[in-house]
Design a protein around this motif. Sequence first.
Motif, PDB file in Angstrom:
ATOM      1  N   SER A   1       0.828  -1.207   0.000  1.00 16.11           N
ATOM      2  CA  SER A   1       0.000   0.000   0.000  1.00 16.11           C
ATOM      3  C   SER A   1       0.864   1.259   0.000  1.00 16.11           C
ATOM      4  N   SER A   2       2.097   1.147   0.459  1.00 17.08           N
ATOM      5  CA  SER A   2       2.941   2.342   0.507  1.00 17.08           C
ATOM      6  C   SER A   2       3.696   2.511  -0.813  1.00 17.08           C
ATOM      7  N   GLU A   3       4.236   3.706  -1.003  1.00 22.34           N
ATOM      8  CA  GLU A   3       4.916   4.008  -2.264  1.00 22.34           C
ATOM      9  C   GLU A   3       6.369   3.579  -2.277  1.00 22.34           C
ATOM     10  N   THR A   4       6.906   3.263  -1.127  1.00 16.06           N
ATOM     11  CA  THR A   4       8.284   2.767  -1.092  1.00 16.06           C
ATOM     12  C   THR A   4       8.360   1.469  -0.282  1.00 16.06           C
ATOM     13  N   MET A   5       9.301   0.637  -0.695  1.00 17.09           N
ATOM     14  CA  MET A   5       9.547  -0.617   0.027  1.00 17.09           C
ATOM     15  C   MET A   5      11.026  -0.608   0.426  1.00 17.09           C
ATOM     16  N   GLU A   6      11.341  -1.410   1.415  1.00 10.80           N
ATOM     17  CA  GLU A   6      12.742  -1.506   1.812  1.00 10.80           C
ATOM     18  C   GLU A   6      13.293  -2.871   1.379  1.00 10.80           C
ATOM     19  N   LEU A   7      14.360  -2.826   0.609  1.00 11.02           N
ATOM     20  CA  LEU A   7      15.012  -4.059   0.175  1.00 11.02           C
ATOM     21  C   LEU A   7      16.190  -4.325   1.105  1.00 11.02           C
ATOM     22  N   VAL A   8      16.149  -5.446   1.811  1.00 10.47           N
ATOM     23  CA  VAL A   8      17.234  -5.785   2.746  1.00 10.47           C
ATOM     24  C   VAL A   8      18.025  -6.959   2.174  1.00 10.47           C
ATOM     25  N   VAL A   9      19.303  -6.723   1.904  1.00 11.04           N
ATOM     26  CA  VAL A   9      20.174  -7.763   1.332  1.00 11.04           C
ATOM     27  C   VAL A   9      21.177  -8.188   2.395  1.00 11.04           C
ATOM     28  N   THR A  10      21.224  -9.487   2.660  1.00 15.65           N
ATOM     29  CA  THR A  10      22.159 -10.014   3.665  1.00 15.65           C
ATOM     30  C   THR A  10      23.171 -10.896   2.950  1.00 15.65           C
ATOM     31  N   ARG A  11      24.446 -10.568   3.114  1.00 12.87           N
ATOM     32  CA  ARG A  11      25.515 -11.337   2.465  1.00 12.87           C
ATOM     33  C   ARG A  11      26.472 -11.893   3.506  1.00 12.87           C
TER      34      ARG A  11
END
Lengths: 344, 242
Positions: B210-220
Amino acid sequence: MSIDLYATLKRVVAILRDKIPRRLSVSRRLALSILFLIGALFAVVSFTSPQPMITFTGRSEIAETMTTLPDSAAFSIPYAFLAEGNRCLSKVHVRPRNGTRVIYEVLGPGELLIVLVGSATVQSEELDEPLTVDFQRFIVSSREQSCSYQGYVRLPLTGLIQIGEEPANSLGYGDKNPILRHGRIQVFGRSISRLLFFIPLNWGPFDAEALYLAETIDVPAGSRVSRALDEEGNPVRWWGFAEFNMSLTSEEAPSLFLSASANAGAVSVFAPAPRRGSVLTACQRGSGESVSETPSSLLPECISLDLSAQLAGDPNLRWIYGALIVMVAFANLLHLRSEIKTDR
Amino acid sequence: MLFRAPNKLRVFALCLSACCFAGTSTFAQSISGVITEDFAEQGNVSGTLIVGARFGDAGPNVDLDSLRGFSPTNGKRRRACFMATTKDGLYHAEGVLDLPRRAGRYPIRPRKDWRFSGELSEYPVDFFAALMLMEDNCNGSGDALIVPTAFSEGRDDLTVYINSRRALMLSAALVVDDGWKIVGDCNTQRDERTIAFDTLCVFDLRRKPSSETMELVVTRTPRRGAALEEAFKIAYPQTLRQ
């Protein structure tokens, strides 16, 4: 034996007399005969090609295996640190399970990193019972006084292997990108074991499926040696070892010495310079249709036993060439002699 | 003059002006800018972790004429940085794009035509990464909002192209709507030359955020040291929610 040979010779002479027009000169007739025989041999080799072997020998800062046979992938190290917790273990025995990736990477002089990605069993003097891990990093070092080892470390290089890396950014800023320093791939053929599908070649000068060196190729530094494939395009298991000298003064640029071989028909090599071409190689033929649409710059080089090397190098074929040349020459001499007699 | 002209001429003039305006508006209905392109002999190594992002599926091969970008929200005219590369690192493009004021999906058009559309048409879509970054100076700031590109109208999945930089393990998740998390299906494929990126993570977006931004979390997990976690902001344009 000599009687059989004489009968065969007579038959060849008769065939040549019937098939080759009389008005052709002797030299042309000889050339045609040889061409015909080479064509026949070409067909024989194409249909009865025993499995070749490919070996790799070289020095690299990184090598990776995917375990396909746990017993042959198991290894022991006298001392090693667990990267997590910096704990020192002695008499470490590691047995990776099928599908586990094992990575060997040289960190610097006297420092070797061994990473297990996947399931493995770890035993050591310090552990009461074998430990099952899903991910583990060991550091074998000759620098740490309390947990140092200064000899040679010999590790298995079996299963599906990758040697070297493409030049890509490292994760940490201080890390270097580990590379293949130099390597040599040798392609061995095995001599044909039967002639025309039913005549076994294991008598007299012939030796069935004898190994012979067909080609030697130096791999450029910075390459990635990848999959070995059989004639159907299926991945083939490598057998070999990786050796690292833990001594601090041994080399200026420390690297693993690697040696492995596979009963494979082709091996993929990603050379630093991308490939330009549009033809499918032996490394892609068995990989499905989608690869044929992939630009060649994405695809690896393919080192395989080619037919010309096989025709030139097979010791059994060399004997057959010799025998055939003598037979054809003898047949032509006989024919020439009969023509001279007719002219007189 | 127009009022005194005969009716036929008046109609012609009206039609002509209408066509002109229509043409102007069509020209404005694109994300355009100067894009520098190169098809090099040697691969360029991408210095960034997120190399590309794409909404929806696509045809089998790259068709630059159908490459679309998003103006994520309504507002004044803004600028975005465009970056594109191929997996082997041979093709590289970058430039500054002007975004239309009105939120929507627009074709990405360089001021001059694409130079290497022929070469790129041989590349399967999964080997071509492109994205837009909402920043003015194009210095690759990790804080800039990532705006994915698209080749189709599809909106049910998001594919993120990642340069894992030799990580031993990698996972990625999208955090949306205050804690709702979508774990990506990540696949590192090394059967091809991997210079610019090596991992594709696909996120199922059938349940629309529903929001205009998402958070992409990358774990390496690197060869040495502890696992690293990095977060990026990804736009989910208004157009996709409609």
